[in-house]
Scaffold this active site. Sequence first.
Site, PDB file in Angstrom:
ATOM      1  N   SER A 144       0.809  -1.224   0.000  1.00  0.00           N
ATOM      2  CA  SER A 144       0.000   0.000   0.000  1.00  0.00           C
ATOM      3  C   SER A 144       0.837   1.266   0.000  1.00  0.00           C
ATOM      4  O   SER A 144       0.794   2.075   0.939  1.00  0.00           O
ATOM      5  CB  SER A 144      -0.947  -0.029   1.188  1.00  0.00           C
ATOM      6  OG  SER A 144      -1.648  -1.235   1.142  1.00  0.00           O
ATOM      7  N   ARG A 159       7.591   6.029  -4.278  1.00  0.00           N
ATOM      8  CA  ARG A 159       8.116   6.655  -3.061  1.00  0.00           C
ATOM      9  C   ARG A 159       7.421   6.044  -1.857  1.00  0.00           C
ATOM     10  O   ARG A 159       6.326   5.490  -1.965  1.00  0.00           O
ATOM     11  CB  ARG A 159       7.909   8.174  -3.078  1.00  0.00           C
ATOM     12  CG  ARG A 159       6.538   8.669  -2.691  1.00  0.00           C
ATOM     13  CD  ARG A 159       6.427  10.162  -2.788  1.00  0.00           C
ATOM     14  NE  ARG A 159       6.381  10.593  -4.176  1.00  0.00           N
ATOM     15  CZ  ARG A 159       5.266  10.671  -4.906  1.00  0.00           C
ATOM     16  NH1 ARG A 159       4.103  10.381  -4.374  1.00  0.00           N
ATOM     17  NH2 ARG A 159       5.297  11.059  -6.164  1.00  0.00           N
ATOM     18  N   ASP A 197      -3.917  -1.634  -1.380  1.00  0.00           N
ATOM     19  CA  ASP A 197      -4.999  -2.006  -0.457  1.00  0.00           C
ATOM     20  C   ASP A 197      -6.378  -1.510  -0.923  1.00  0.00           C
ATOM     21  O   ASP A 197      -7.404  -2.136  -0.667  1.00  0.00           O
ATOM     22  CB  ASP A 197      -4.718  -1.542   0.992  1.00  0.00           C
ATOM     23  CG  ASP A 197      -4.332  -0.080   1.108  1.00  0.00           C
ATOM     24  OD1 ASP A 197      -4.226   0.600   0.071  1.00  0.00           O
ATOM     25  OD2 ASP A 197      -4.122   0.385   2.247  1.00  0.00           O
TER      26      ASP A 197
HETATM   27  C1  BGC Z   1      -0.436   5.124   0.066  1.00  0.00           C
HETATM   28  C2  BGC Z   1      -1.463   4.346  -0.720  1.00  0.00           C
HETATM   29  C3  BGC Z   1      -2.363   3.556   0.224  1.00  0.00           C
HETATM   30  C4  BGC Z   1      -2.935   4.460   1.309  1.00  0.00           C
HETATM   31  C5  BGC Z   1      -3.838   3.721   2.283  1.00  0.00           C
HETATM   32  C6  BGC Z   1      -1.090   5.933   1.171  1.00  0.00           C
HETATM   33  O1  BGC Z   1      -0.131   6.574   1.944  1.00  0.00           O
HETATM   34  O2  BGC Z   1       0.274   5.993  -0.804  1.00  0.00           O
HETATM   35  O3  BGC Z   1      -0.839   3.480  -1.644  1.00  0.00           O
HETATM   36  O4  BGC Z   1      -3.389   2.951  -0.523  1.00  0.00           O
HETATM   37  O5  BGC Z   1      -1.887   5.079   2.009  1.00  0.00           O
HETATM   38  O6  BGC Z   1      -3.165   2.698   2.935  1.00  0.00           O
END
Ligand code: BGC
Length: 471
Positions: A144, A159, A197
């Site tokens: 995620s 990143r 996610d």
């Molecule tokens: C991330 C996402 C993720 C979200 C929720 C963010 O900081 O960049 O990829 O889906 O958090 O977990």
Amino acid sequence: MNIELEAAVEEIVKQFAIDKDFLVEATKHFHESMSAGLATSTPTRDYMPMIPTYVTGIPTGKEKGLYLAADLGGTNFRVCSIHLGGDHTFEMKQSKYKIPVDLMQGEDATADGLFNYLAEKVKTFLDQHHNEHAEQLKLGFTFSFPVNQTALNRGTLIRWTKGFDLPDCVDKDVVELLQKHMELLGVKVHVAALANDTVGTLLSRAYSNDISKTNSNTVVGAIFGTGTNGAYFETLKNIPKLKKEDIPEGAKGMVINTEWGSFDNTLKILPCTKYDKLVDDETANVGYHLFEKRISGMFLGELLRVALMDLFDRGLIFQELYKARGGTLPHRIFEPWLISAEVLSYLQIDDSTDLKMSELVLENHLRLPTNKEERLVIQKLTQSISHRAAYLSAIPLASIVARVQDQYKDDDRDFEFGCDGSVVEFYPGFRSKILEAVALIDPLKGSSKKIHLRIAKDGSGVGAALCASVS
Ligand code: BGC
């Protein structure tokens, strides 16, 4: 309340206020930022990444089989096995492992260190739960963080967010890393899919959603937890950046991981108080994910803390305590990130006499003695920070439902947002405020279809299994 303090608090509350005109305008910006992100693959701070996921369908609930899922997205690593029953139901076994902080960030943190740890935990899980299973299982990897995905099971890290910081992992393929470390440990598992996610949440909610009972189509998978983000299904004609050769045969559309945490990183429209700037400056990804930093659980408590420190520095709050302690305050209030969204959720709804419950919570979590006036200030600020967060959260949801309504013009079903994450699930009043703001935006003008917000549990497990099942 002291007049000067009252005026200062009113001023802060005003800065956190969000009105209908702003919501409508920001929803337009969001729509434009999505279109721009769908048109080009060049990374920029000007609009959202809008990452194609190579998932080309939404589950029907009939999918079957045994799959593994591994989930890295916050401070825990979760490994599960999921047996999809083919009838909207599933059985799941799972284990959670806390990730040691020195593997997440710091001088010695490396990609190999982290992925070796993850591979070890998959091995431990299999030894415990599936010792008997001889054939190779497919695994869906929920990762995620922003990833540049180039196939269902290929993607390089753009990143880190949410407190992770391992520079040598950026630009590496995270599927390859997990596969390599599992092979080194002799684990017989094939990483068949990489999923965010939110993609997992969308798929798992669509799988569980029995349309004959809910009469609604699942159109968004969203997370409002430590971080925030959302995924939805987009038709191919609206994804000009996808090259012909990258489009799987027979596909009509693709699930897009918006990475909406990065909406308006250039601050064309988002509110920006001095507290937002202070919080951003404390993060490892300064200038990025600025929408997330106004909404998600990791940041709400920190916004409150820096606002309180500001009032303290101006001599307006905690003065008695400061004097009584001979010129200091309890050290915890000086520590960034120490106030969790969970603490805020108690302060938010305290209606006890003299806010006695808040007094206990602040003593317990921050070792901070307070008087009634201070607690009133803390509650007011908490409520305005969380109110802004919930109202802002409505912007992407409203924008996406407006965008996809055409895909469903031939049926009369309602729309639902499948949501997961601690804030949307547990923060008092958060869901109803999101819906209140969606109603103000009124994205479906004139339509009789309703909009529902439903909690989608276990998205990252079941959803990743569903991704692996289509590979
Ligand atoms: C991330 C996402 C993720 C979200 C929720 C963010 O900081 O960049 O990829 O889906 O958090 O977990």
